[in-house]
Design a protein around this motif. Structure first.
Motif, PDB file in Angstrom:
ATOM      1  N   ILE A 132       0.872  -1.292   0.102  1.00 50.84           N
ATOM      2  CA  ILE A 132       0.182  -0.020   0.095  1.00 50.84           C
ATOM      3  C   ILE A 132       0.934   1.219   0.292  1.00 50.84           C
ATOM      4  N   TYR A 133       2.055   1.484   0.670  1.00 49.90           N
ATOM      5  CA  TYR A 133       2.940   2.526   1.017  1.00 49.90           C
ATOM      6  C   TYR A 133       3.327   2.868  -0.560  1.00 49.90           C
ATOM      7  N   ALA A 155      -6.388  -0.945  -8.311  1.00 52.13           N
ATOM      8  CA  ALA A 155      -7.680  -0.717  -7.561  1.00 52.13           C
ATOM      9  C   ALA A 155      -7.709   0.443  -6.538  1.00 52.13           C
ATOM     10  N   ILE A 156      -6.718   0.529  -5.832  1.00 54.83           N
ATOM     11  CA  ILE A 156      -6.248   1.681  -4.964  1.00 54.83           C
ATOM     12  C   ILE A 156      -6.093   3.008  -5.625  1.00 54.83           C
ATOM     13  N   CYS A 157      -5.175   3.153  -6.619  1.00 54.51           N
ATOM     14  CA  CYS A 157      -5.323   4.184  -7.589  1.00 54.51           C
ATOM     15  C   CYS A 157      -6.419   4.713  -8.206  1.00 54.51           C
ATOM     16  N   ASN A 158      -7.239   3.690  -8.710  1.00 54.31           N
ATOM     17  CA  ASN A 158      -8.478   4.128  -9.431  1.00 54.31           C
ATOM     18  C   ASN A 158      -9.568   4.668  -8.577  1.00 54.31           C
ATOM     19  N   LEU A 164      -7.407  10.408   0.488  1.00 54.31           N
ATOM     20  CA  LEU A 164      -7.488   9.206   0.961  1.00 54.31           C
ATOM     21  C   LEU A 164      -6.047   8.650   0.703  1.00 54.31           C
ATOM     22  N   LEU A 165      -5.431   8.754  -0.451  1.00 59.06           N
ATOM     23  CA  LEU A 165      -4.057   8.234  -0.732  1.00 59.06           C
ATOM     24  C   LEU A 165      -3.157   8.790   0.247  1.00 59.06           C
ATOM     25  N   ASP A 166      -3.407   9.973   0.734  1.00 63.09           N
ATOM     26  CA  ASP A 166      -2.264  10.602   1.271  1.00 63.09           C
ATOM     27  C   ASP A 166      -2.257  10.001   2.902  1.00 63.09           C
ATOM     28  N   PHE A 167      -3.944   9.781   3.283  1.00 66.77           N
ATOM     29  CA  PHE A 167      -4.043   8.980   4.576  1.00 66.77           C
ATOM     30  C   PHE A 167      -3.436   7.707   4.706  1.00 66.77           C
ATOM     31  N   ALA A 172       0.136   3.277   6.289  1.00 67.05           N
ATOM     32  CA  ALA A 172       0.812   2.361   5.619  1.00 67.05           C
ATOM     33  C   ALA A 172       2.326   2.301   6.102  1.00 67.05           C
ATOM     34  N   TYR A 173       2.723   3.425   6.194  1.00 63.18           N
ATOM     35  CA  TYR A 173       4.180   3.572   6.503  1.00 63.18           C
ATOM     36  C   TYR A 173       4.326   3.111   8.066  1.00 63.18           C
TER      37      TYR A 173
END
Length: 254
Positions: A132-133, A155-158, A164-167, A172-173
């Motif tokens: 995910i990271y 799927a994550i990107c789309n 939400l990607l920032d979160f 994930a980090y």
């Protein structure tokens, strides 16, 4: 701006010396890994056809190392993991910023080495977080990581908007690095090109061992022979002649 491959390597050597000065002044350990460690052991310098340098830093020191490397003076430029000029996997890069496109410039790849949890369940969780990271930093589907990972990261990107990607990236980090200050049996260069094979006993890295690399001494893993054998097999054996070509250099300089 064209160079011979050897001139390209000499630029990278100067960058490596600058990196070494910065990190050692701050008491931060680093290691030559990958082809650079093979070059140190087999050639006492660059593999003759190699065109980049691979460096590793333990995760617990990585953020501080990035702060130091961001202070490198021109013409060197450090490209941090989470603020990439050129989208890439979660590793840092040092470029020779001399006017040519950065994609064509001499560079050093700077990897973080993560502690791998001893629990197999926790390791699976770390692997999920690392995937995910990766996609959140890259902001595009992962390539060359298998069909499932490509579908999952697509799927994550789309489906995820930027906020939400920032979160997810921050969350994930934390999952990837949760064991950075613990003592674990294994460590891994999670984003290294050898994938799962990058997982090695922590003692392989150990205390850096200084060996000749061109005209200076540079650190390699304490048990570099075992490390390289685990990842590459008989690393002292030369590959077939048709494989002795640069990975990047030949594509940009004819």
């Amino acid at each position: 701006m064209e160079n011979t491959l050897r001139e390209f390597q000499m630029h990278e050597l100067e960058m490596l010396k600058a990196l070494s000065d910065k990190l050692e002044s701050a008491g931060i350990r680093f290691y030559l890994i990958g082809g650079s460690s093979i070059g140190a052991l087999r050639h006492q310098g660059f593999i003759p056809w190699d065109d980049d340098v691979d460096v590793a830093i333990m995760r617990r020191d990585f953020k501080r190392a990035e702060e130091m490397l961001c202070q490198l003076k021109a013409p060197f430029l450090y490209d941090p993991v989470e603020k990439h000029v050129i989208p890439d996997a979660p590793l840092g890069h040092i470029y020779l910023n001399d006017g040519r496109p950065l994609e064509e410039a001499p560079r050093i790849d700077v990897f973080a080495i993560d502690n791998v949890p001893d629990s197999s369940l926790c390791e699976k969780f770390q692997n999920l977080c690392s995937m995910i990271y990766h996609v959140c930093v890259l902001r595009r589907p992962a390539e060359n990581r298998g069909k499932f990972k490509k579908l999952f990261t697509s799927a994550i990107c789309n489906l995820c908007p930027k906020f939400l990607l920032d979160f997810l990236q921050k969350l994930a980090y934390k999952g990837v690095t949760a064991w950075q200050n613990k003592s674990t049996k294994y460590v891994s260069n999670i984003y290294g090109v050898s994938g799962k094979n990058e997982k090695v006993p922590a003692e392989f890295y150990g205390v850096p061992r200084y060996v000749a690399f061109e005209d200076v001494l540079m650190p390699i893993p304490e048990k570099a022979e075992e490390y390289n054998t685990h990842i590459y097999g008989d690393y002292m054996k030369y590959p077939p002649e048709e494989q002795r070509v640069p990975s990047h250099f030949g594509k940009v300089v004819k």
